[in-house]
Design a protein around this motif. Structure first.
Motif, PDB file in Angstrom:
ATOM      1  N   LEU A 212       0.949   4.021  -2.860  1.00  0.00           N
ATOM      2  CA  LEU A 212       0.472   5.227  -2.398  1.00  0.00           C
ATOM      3  C   LEU A 212       1.644   6.233  -2.540  1.00  0.00           C
ATOM      4  O   LEU A 212       1.220   7.236  -3.318  1.00  0.00           O
ATOM      5  CB  LEU A 212       0.177   5.430  -0.878  1.00  0.00           C
ATOM      6  CG  LEU A 212      -0.315   6.555  -0.303  1.00  0.00           C
ATOM      7  CD1 LEU A 212      -1.826   6.794  -0.993  1.00  0.00           C
ATOM      8  CD2 LEU A 212      -0.551   6.483   1.103  1.00  0.00           C
ATOM      9  N   GLY A 213       2.811   5.943  -2.642  1.00  0.00           N
ATOM     10  CA  GLY A 213       4.115   6.597  -2.791  1.00  0.00           C
ATOM     11  C   GLY A 213       4.071   6.910  -4.514  1.00  0.00           C
ATOM     12  O   GLY A 213       4.266   7.958  -4.854  1.00  0.00           O
ATOM     13  N   SER A 214       3.500   6.038  -5.103  1.00  0.00           N
ATOM     14  CA  SER A 214       3.655   6.041  -6.687  1.00  0.00           C
ATOM     15  C   SER A 214       2.664   6.821  -7.151  1.00  0.00           C
ATOM     16  O   SER A 214       2.731   7.716  -8.122  1.00  0.00           O
ATOM     17  CB  SER A 214       3.513   4.570  -7.434  1.00  0.00           C
ATOM     18  OG  SER A 214       4.551   3.679  -7.073  1.00  0.00           O
ATOM     19  N   ILE A 215       1.590   6.816  -6.511  1.00  0.00           N
ATOM     20  CA  ILE A 215       0.198   7.527  -6.785  1.00  0.00           C
ATOM     21  C   ILE A 215       0.585   9.236  -6.563  1.00  0.00           C
ATOM     22  O   ILE A 215       0.388  10.052  -7.544  1.00  0.00           O
ATOM     23  CB  ILE A 215      -0.960   7.092  -6.160  1.00  0.00           C
ATOM     24  CG1 ILE A 215      -1.406   5.961  -6.903  1.00  0.00           C
ATOM     25  CG2 ILE A 215      -2.124   8.223  -6.447  1.00  0.00           C
ATOM     26  CD1 ILE A 215      -2.473   5.286  -6.169  1.00  0.00           C
ATOM     27  N   ILE A 216       1.028   9.374  -5.458  1.00  0.00           N
ATOM     28  CA  ILE A 216       1.533  10.599  -5.123  1.00  0.00           C
ATOM     29  C   ILE A 216       2.784  11.314  -6.067  1.00  0.00           C
ATOM     30  O   ILE A 216       2.545  12.296  -6.333  1.00  0.00           O
ATOM     31  CB  ILE A 216       1.739  10.864  -3.617  1.00  0.00           C
ATOM     32  CG1 ILE A 216       0.667  10.541  -2.559  1.00  0.00           C
ATOM     33  CG2 ILE A 216       2.706  12.005  -3.106  1.00  0.00           C
ATOM     34  CD1 ILE A 216       0.975  10.268  -1.193  1.00  0.00           C
TER      35      ILE A 216
ATOM     36  N   VAL B  66       1.012  -1.150  -0.076  1.00  0.00           N
ATOM     37  CA  VAL B  66       0.138   0.122   0.101  1.00  0.00           C
ATOM     38  C   VAL B  66       0.857   1.218   0.046  1.00  0.00           C
ATOM     39  O   VAL B  66       0.715   2.119  -0.689  1.00  0.00           O
ATOM     40  CB  VAL B  66      -1.030  -0.212   1.168  1.00  0.00           C
ATOM     41  CG1 VAL B  66      -1.669   1.252   1.264  1.00  0.00           C
ATOM     42  CG2 VAL B  66      -2.008  -1.144   1.191  1.00  0.00           C
ATOM     43  N   LYS B  67       1.928   1.269   0.604  1.00  0.00           N
ATOM     44  CA  LYS B  67       2.671   2.232   0.791  1.00  0.00           C
ATOM     45  C   LYS B  67       3.355   2.680  -0.438  1.00  0.00           C
ATOM     46  O   LYS B  67       3.689   3.718  -1.005  1.00  0.00           O
ATOM     47  CB  LYS B  67       3.936   2.013   1.829  1.00  0.00           C
ATOM     48  CG  LYS B  67       3.564   2.390   3.306  1.00  0.00           C
ATOM     49  CD  LYS B  67       4.837   2.375   4.158  1.00  0.00           C
ATOM     50  CE  LYS B  67       4.257   2.578   5.664  1.00  0.00           C
ATOM     51  NZ  LYS B  67       5.404   2.572   6.615  1.00  0.00           N
ATOM     52  N   THR B  68       3.717   1.575  -1.200  1.00  0.00           N
ATOM     53  CA  THR B  68       4.472   1.555  -2.681  1.00  0.00           C
ATOM     54  C   THR B  68       3.471   2.163  -3.468  1.00  0.00           C
ATOM     55  O   THR B  68       4.058   3.063  -4.319  1.00  0.00           O
ATOM     56  CB  THR B  68       4.946   0.194  -3.061  1.00  0.00           C
ATOM     57  OG1 THR B  68       5.805  -0.434  -2.113  1.00  0.00           O
ATOM     58  CG2 THR B  68       5.825   0.380  -4.236  1.00  0.00           C
TER      59      THR B  68
END
Length: 198
Positions: free
Chosen positions: A9-13, A5-7
């Motif tokens: 979410l980081g990619s989307i941001i 999820v962090k990956t």
């Protein structure tokens, strides 16, 4: 689960930030173009164009000079007002028995061109009129000039018919006078209709 999820979410941001950066670059360019267009509309165009030089042609110069010429003197007008009636006294009268009498008598008052035209003129009586006598001449300047002028002439005449009966009438002429060798002479004449003088 926290790792993927962090990956994501980081990619989307990160993608969102790149999209915002690209969008702001395009928006900045659009605003800059609008500002430049607005400034260009406010500033007058100062392109230098060649100035057209006007030089009057010879006709315009001669017409301007003609307009600046002084008006005819009173002496000139008086002389013309003597010449026209003297001419009309020999030109207008008519007698069926000697219709060409006017020709030689009018020679001192007319230009050579008009005299040649009058030589061609064959005057005849009508079925009713056998004699015409000049009574009076009223003159009015139509167009004045120093070398040539046009005058309206209202000529009162008396016509005599075959039975000896007389009747009065008015002939309306327009007469052109021209200055020839220091003398005013009749250069042309014609019957004046309503088209000439409504």
């Amino acid at each position: 689960m926290k790792g993927p999820v962090k990956t994501w979410l980081g990619s989307i941001i990160a993608l969102g930030m790149v999209a915002l950066l690209i969008g702001s670059i395009f928006e900045g360019n659009r605003i800059e173009k609008e500002r430049a267009a607005a400034e260009q509309k406010q500033q007058p165009v100062t392109q230098e164009k060649p100035v057209r030089q006007y030089t009057p042609n010879e006709q315009a110069v001669s017409e301007k000079e003609a307009e600046e010429v002084a008006a005819p003197t009173e002496e000139m007008q008086t002389e013309i007002q003597k010449v026209i009636p003297e001419f009309l006294k020999v030109y207008v009268p008519f007698d069926v028995e000697s219709p060409s009498d006017f020709l030689e008598q009018s020679k001192p008052y007319v230009t050579d061109n008009l005299y040649k035209a009058l030589e061609q003129e064959q005057r005849r009586g009508t079925l009713t009129i056998v004699k015409t006598k000049l009574i009076n001449v009223d003159l009015e300047p139509q167009k004045e000039g120093l070398q040539e002028q046009w005058w309206n002439a209202d000529i009162e005449v008396e016509h005599t018919d075959q039975d000896g009966q007389t009747r009065a009438s008015t002939l309306a002429y327009i007469i052109k006078v021209k200055l020839i060798d220091g003398k005013w002479k009749i250069d042309d004449l014609g019957v004046r209709s309503r088209a000439w003088n409504p």
